[in-house]
Design an enzyme around this catalytic site. Sequence first.
Site, mmCIF file in Angstrom:
data_model
loop_
_atom_site.group_PDB
_atom_site.id
_atom_site.type_symbol
_atom_site.label_atom_id
_atom_site.label_comp_id
_atom_site.label_asym_id
_atom_site.label_seq_id
_atom_site.Cartn_x
_atom_site.Cartn_y
_atom_site.Cartn_z
ATOM 1 N N GLU A 227 2.438 -4.477 -7.326
ATOM 2 C CA GLU A 227 2.164 -6.119 -7.726
ATOM 3 C C GLU A 227 3.335 -6.573 -7.606
ATOM 4 O O GLU A 227 3.569 -7.184 -9.462
ATOM 5 C CB GLU A 227 0.838 -6.422 -7.571
ATOM 6 C CG GLU A 227 0.092 -8.041 -7.190
ATOM 7 C CD GLU A 227 0.680 -8.610 -5.676
ATOM 8 O OE1 GLU A 227 1.210 -8.678 -6.084
ATOM 9 O OE2 GLU A 227 -0.196 -7.380 -4.787
ATOM 10 N N ASP B 276 2.785 -10.394 3.334
ATOM 11 C CA ASP B 276 3.214 -10.983 3.411
ATOM 12 C C ASP B 276 4.026 -11.519 5.203
ATOM 13 O O ASP B 276 4.971 -10.774 4.390
ATOM 14 C CB ASP B 276 3.154 -11.927 2.747
ATOM 15 C CG ASP B 276 3.573 -13.323 3.257
ATOM 16 O OD1 ASP B 276 3.646 -14.571 3.203
ATOM 17 O OD2 ASP B 276 3.461 -13.738 0.988
#
Length: 215
Positions: free
Chosen positions: A65, A118
């Site tokens: 992440e 995203d």
Amino acid sequence: MPKVRVRQHVNPLSKKYQTPIAAPDWEKVYAQPSQPLHFDIGCAKGEFLLSMAALQPDWNFLGLEIREPLVERTQELVKELGLSNVHFLFCNVNNSLAPLLESLPIAALQRVTIQFPDPWFKKRQAKRRLVQPELVNDLANYLSSGGCVFLQSDVEVVAQEMCDRFGEHPAFQRQGQDWLATNPLPVATEREILTLSRGEAVYRALFMPSADHQE
């Protein structure tokens, strides 16, 4: 449990995220480092992997992440839950995936998930999207011959682009040509649950190493 406030969007091309991370010592990360490994790329708050790790103790899990506060809090949860088969790393996958893969034991990586990345809708921002040809090529070099890559998004154009990138690489073969009606994994992500609860579509696909590129 206090909530972690972080930015929703992080530009992986910004200078802040251009230094690759060093691979950890896997012997120290996992209690049983020889177990098959599952990468969740873009793991966000990590709920999916924490649940998977509890359900499948004979697997190791690694969440990657780019938003560091999320990783810090998730690592605290790992300790609180007493899990020894899951770990989270703060990194930019665009430049850190290759060194991580190079450090793994041969054929360790057996499952990869990329879920609801995203979308970066603007055309000029498309180069910020997670699934780039370099990422696909890195996974092609290190995914076990019996492994798989599971993709899903609630944005069809993003899901299709991910499928196109994997489909264009000779090392991968899509399993079926239609979107999967159900998730083949035993745990759904928070975003998946929310999307389906709204009656909206989730676009899923599964890729496996092609016969010509298996070890």
